[in-house]
Structure formats: C-alpha cells, structure tokens
Write a protein that holds these residues in place. Sequence first.
Motif, mmCIF file in Angstrom:
data_model
loop_
_atom_site.group_PDB
_atom_site.id
_atom_site.type_symbol
_atom_site.label_atom_id
_atom_site.label_comp_id
_atom_site.label_asym_id
_atom_site.label_seq_id
_atom_site.Cartn_x
_atom_site.Cartn_y
_atom_site.Cartn_z
ATOM 1 N N ARG A 108 41.416 46.317 49.127
ATOM 2 C CA ARG A 108 42.304 45.356 48.453
ATOM 3 C C ARG A 108 41.504 44.200 47.871
ATOM 4 O O ARG A 108 41.780 43.739 46.775
ATOM 5 C CB ARG A 108 43.342 44.805 49.415
ATOM 6 N N GLY B 40 38.104 41.270 35.429
ATOM 7 C CA GLY B 40 38.651 41.797 34.175
ATOM 8 C C GLY B 40 39.388 40.745 33.380
ATOM 9 O O GLY B 40 39.257 40.661 32.157
ATOM 10 N N LEU B 41 40.193 39.925 34.073
ATOM 11 C CA LEU B 41 40.904 38.850 33.376
ATOM 12 C C LEU B 41 39.939 37.822 32.795
ATOM 13 O O LEU B 41 40.139 37.312 31.690
ATOM 14 C CB LEU B 41 41.896 38.172 34.319
ATOM 15 N N ALA C 144 38.011 42.867 41.173
ATOM 16 C CA ALA C 144 37.861 43.571 39.903
ATOM 17 C C ALA C 144 38.900 43.085 38.894
ATOM 18 O O ALA C 144 38.606 42.916 37.707
ATOM 19 C CB ALA C 144 37.978 45.070 40.109
ATOM 20 N N ALA C 145 40.135 42.854 39.362
ATOM 21 C CA ALA C 145 41.185 42.367 38.476
ATOM 22 C C ALA C 145 40.853 40.964 37.957
ATOM 23 O O ALA C 145 41.020 40.672 36.766
ATOM 24 C CB ALA C 145 42.525 42.362 39.207
ATOM 25 N N LEU C 146 40.371 40.096 38.833
ATOM 26 C CA LEU C 146 39.989 38.747 38.403
ATOM 27 C C LEU C 146 38.818 38.780 37.430
ATOM 28 O O LEU C 146 38.786 38.036 36.446
ATOM 29 C CB LEU C 146 39.651 37.876 39.618
ATOM 30 N N VAL D 255 39.727 45.446 44.770
ATOM 31 C CA VAL D 255 40.654 45.578 43.633
ATOM 32 C C VAL D 255 40.998 44.203 43.078
ATOM 33 O O VAL D 255 41.021 43.996 41.852
ATOM 34 C CB VAL D 255 41.929 46.341 44.058
ATOM 35 N N LEU D 256 41.247 43.245 43.946
ATOM 36 C CA LEU D 256 41.566 41.880 43.517
ATOM 37 C C LEU D 256 40.386 41.256 42.773
ATOM 38 O O LEU D 256 40.554 40.636 41.725
ATOM 39 C CB LEU D 256 41.958 41.029 44.722
#
Length: 84
Positions: A5, A15-16, A11-13, A8-9
């Motif tokens: 988790r 990416g943003l 990676a999402a940050l 993933v968090l």
Amino acid sequence: MNKSRIAVLAAALLGLGALGACSENPQLIEGQRMGHTVVDRDTPPWQGEPLPFQTQYTRGDERSWEKQLTKRLQGQNEYIRIGG
C-alpha cells in the motif's frame, strides 16, 4: 499499512508530481496580454544609444546603423574572417 500500500501510494504521488511538471505557465512581460503583444514604446533600432561593445553609429541615422550592422555581419563571415 503494509508495504504494498505504501509503495502504491508513493508511486501515485510520484506520478502526480510528474504530471504537474508537464504543465507550462504563461511567461508574460509587463504590458503583454495572452494571445498577442501590446508594445507601446517600440522604437527603430537606430534611434537608441549604441552599446559600448558595438561598432559605434550615429544615433538617429539609419544609414550609419545599417553600415555598422553590415560591418558586424562581415566580421562573422567565415570566408572573410579566414582570408578566403
């Protein structure tokens, strides 16, 4: 939270953050509007003062300015510069 988790968090940050870097802010100068420029005090180049590192010309004399420009361009001509 487990490690997947957090990964993933993260990676999402990331990416943003990368997507945020893709945008470009408009670079405007004072007196300029989006889409077209508004120049109020544009004068011909021969009306200005010659800079100290330029070939000197007479202020306000277009012919003098053109001669100094031609002299400057000839100084950048490789065929003339190397004597060819």
